[in-house]
Design a protein around this motif. Structure first.
Motif, short mmCIF file in Angstrom:
data_model
loop_
_atom_site.label_atom_id
_atom_site.label_comp_id
_atom_site.label_asym_id
_atom_site.label_seq_id
_atom_site.Cartn_x
_atom_site.Cartn_y
_atom_site.Cartn_z
N PRO A 87 0.84 -1.21 0.00
CA PRO A 87 0.00 0.00 0.00
C PRO A 87 0.87 1.25 0.00
N GLY A 88 0.49 2.22 -0.78
CA GLY A 88 1.26 3.45 -0.91
C GLY A 88 2.21 3.45 -2.10
N ASP A 89 2.46 2.29 -2.67
CA ASP A 89 3.40 2.24 -3.80
C ASP A 89 2.83 2.94 -5.04
N THR A 90 3.74 3.55 -5.76
CA THR A 90 3.43 4.11 -7.08
C THR A 90 4.12 3.26 -8.13
N LEU A 91 3.37 2.81 -9.10
CA LEU A 91 3.89 1.86 -10.09
C LEU A 91 3.94 2.49 -11.48
N THR A 92 5.06 2.25 -12.14
CA THR A 92 5.25 2.73 -13.51
C THR A 92 5.57 1.54 -14.40
N THR A 93 4.87 1.44 -15.49
CA THR A 93 5.09 0.36 -16.45
C THR A 93 5.78 0.90 -17.69
N GLU A 94 6.80 0.18 -18.12
CA GLU A 94 7.48 0.53 -19.37
C GLU A 94 7.42 -0.66 -20.31
N LEU A 95 7.02 -0.40 -21.54
CA LEU A 95 7.00 -1.41 -22.59
C LEU A 95 8.08 -1.06 -23.60
N VAL A 96 8.84 -2.06 -24.01
CA VAL A 96 9.87 -1.86 -25.02
C VAL A 96 9.60 -2.84 -26.16
N VAL A 97 9.51 -2.32 -27.37
CA VAL A 97 9.24 -3.17 -28.53
C VAL A 97 10.48 -4.01 -28.84
N THR A 98 10.29 -5.32 -28.91
CA THR A 98 11.41 -6.22 -29.21
C THR A 98 11.30 -6.86 -30.60
N ALA A 99 10.13 -6.81 -31.19
CA ALA A 99 9.98 -7.36 -32.54
C ALA A 99 8.77 -6.71 -33.20
N VAL A 100 8.92 -6.46 -34.49
CA VAL A 100 7.81 -5.94 -35.30
C VAL A 100 7.67 -6.84 -36.51
N HIS A 101 6.49 -7.41 -36.70
CA HIS A 101 6.30 -8.38 -37.77
C HIS A 101 5.51 -7.77 -38.93
N ASP A 102 5.67 -8.39 -40.10
CA ASP A 102 5.01 -7.86 -41.29
C ASP A 102 3.48 -7.90 -41.19
N ASP A 103 2.97 -8.81 -40.38
CA ASP A 103 1.51 -8.90 -40.26
C ASP A 103 0.93 -7.86 -39.31
N GLY A 104 1.78 -6.96 -38.83
CA GLY A 104 1.30 -5.88 -37.98
C GLY A 104 1.36 -6.18 -36.50
N THR A 105 1.78 -7.37 -36.14
CA THR A 105 1.88 -7.70 -34.73
C THR A 105 3.27 -7.31 -34.20
N VAL A 106 3.31 -7.06 -32.92
CA VAL A 106 4.57 -6.69 -32.27
C VAL A 106 4.73 -7.51 -30.99
N LYS A 107 5.97 -7.59 -30.54
CA LYS A 107 6.27 -8.16 -29.23
C LYS A 107 6.88 -7.06 -28.38
N VAL A 108 6.56 -7.10 -27.10
CA VAL A 108 7.12 -6.11 -26.18
C VAL A 108 7.62 -6.81 -24.92
N GLU A 109 8.64 -6.21 -24.32
CA GLU A 109 9.04 -6.57 -22.97
C GLU A 109 8.35 -5.61 -22.01
N ILE A 110 7.98 -6.13 -20.86
CA ILE A 110 7.24 -5.34 -19.87
C ILE A 110 8.06 -5.25 -18.60
N SER A 111 8.13 -4.06 -18.04
CA SER A 111 8.75 -3.90 -16.73
C SER A 111 7.90 -2.92 -15.92
N THR A 112 7.49 -3.36 -14.74
CA THR A 112 6.78 -2.46 -13.83
C THR A 112 7.65 -2.27 -12.60
N THR A 113 7.89 -1.01 -12.27
CA THR A 113 8.75 -0.68 -11.13
C THR A 113 7.99 0.17 -10.13
N ASP A 114 8.47 0.11 -8.88
CA ASP A 114 7.84 0.95 -7.85
C ASP A 114 8.56 2.30 -7.79
N GLN A 115 8.18 3.11 -6.81
CA GLN A 115 8.71 4.48 -6.71
C GLN A 115 10.20 4.50 -6.34
#
Lengths: 157, 140
Positions: A87-115
């Motif tokens: 309780p009290g934590d502030t969370l920030t999520t960052e997505l980083v694109v790791t792959a972009v495919h010709d069919d329009g789909t992408v892959k991302v890495e996810i990281s959520t960090t606290d304050q």
């Protein structure tokens, strides 16, 4: 315009997580494990205080997923719960694109960090980006990405 | 293995959205389920033990006696269910593996796989709940 590999999306997904939100999640999910709403139980079992469900952290992080993939764009969403969220934590999520495919789909890495900068969740996701967000919410990998702020979850101080 | 029905209710979706941070979510009778909503199927699982039950003591077993911790989750979406559907959830044991922990001991990971299919029997979502506990604990 699709993002490039290395593009980032950063979003504050919780500001000052409240015990009320933990209780709301217990009701919505059905997971009433006392670690997440019973302070006495949590401290009796070795924790400093009660803490968030891992699935609440993943659900909150999911708000960033919806922001960029839209409500029905995800093909896969996976997460590891690394540290407790308190309780009290502030969370920030960052997505980083790791792959972009010709069919329009992408892959991302996810990281959520606290304050404190501690990573509490890491994961991956794949899917088709929502069209509007595809061109507006990504920053290049160099420099500080724009930060989208969560509108609702701000605890009263 | 066990199966049960999971009705996707619009009010439940609204409640869930609010709980994960979209606190102003409104009622949408045609809403798509949020990314992690399938975990809320537990409300309909007759064997689910993280709730008050007439046939079991409360609170449930503490982790140091063997039930472990939730270490991770994977959702694979074949399509995204919407309010008004009734899915069938089937819960089965998945893979198990052991990893070396950072503090020297071994950790035992175990998957619980829930497969959700729609009224036509077509797959919607596969959810993998990953549990972890010390490998030397005896109790399941």
């Amino acid at each position: 315009m699709r993002p490039e590999v290395g593009a980032r999306h950063r979003q504050v997904v919780a500001e000052g997580l409240t015990r009320t939100q933990l209780v709301a999640y217990a009701g919505a999910s059905g997971d009433f494990h006392p670690f997440h709403h019973d302070e006495i139980y949590a401290t009796t079992h070795g924790f400093d205080q009660l803490f968030a469900h891992g699935m609440l952290t993943m659900g909150i992080t999911g708000e960033a997923m919806v922001a960029v993939f839209g409500p029905e764009g995800l093909d896969r969403y996976a997460a590891d719960f690394l540290k407790p969220v308190w309780p009290g934590d502030t969370l920030t999520t960052e997505l980083v694109v790791t792959a972009v495919h010709d069919d329009g789909t992408v892959k991302v890495e996810i990281s959520t960090t606290d304050q404190h900068g501690t990573q509490v969740l890491r994961g991956t996701a794949a899917g088709r980006l929502a069209s509007v967000q595809a061109s507006s919410s990504w920053s290049r990998s160099i420099g500080s990405p724009d930060v989208t702020r969560a509108s609702p979850m701000r605890a009263a101080s | 293995m066990r199966s049960f029905e999971f009705p996707i209710e619009a009010g439940h979706i609204q409640e869930f959205k609010r709980a994960v941070g979209d606190v102003d979510a409104t009622f949408d009778p045609d809403a798509a389920a949020p990314p992690t909503f399938m975990v809320a199927a537990d409300r309909y699982d007759p064997d689910y033990d993280r709730r008050l039950r007439s046939d079991r003591p409360w609170p449930p077993v503490a982790p140091e006696t063997g039930s472990g911790f939730h270490a991770g989750m994977v959702f694979e979406y074949h399509r995204h269910p919407r309010a008004g559907e009734v899915l069938t959830a089937t819960v089965a044991d998945g893979e198990e593996w052991i990893k070396q922990g950072r503090r020297g001991g071994q950790l035992r990971f175990r998957e619980i796989v829930t497969t959700f299919v729609d009224a036509d029997g077509q797959p919607c979502v596969t959810a993998r709940w990953i549990n972890v506990r010390a490998a030397n604990e005896v109790r399941e």
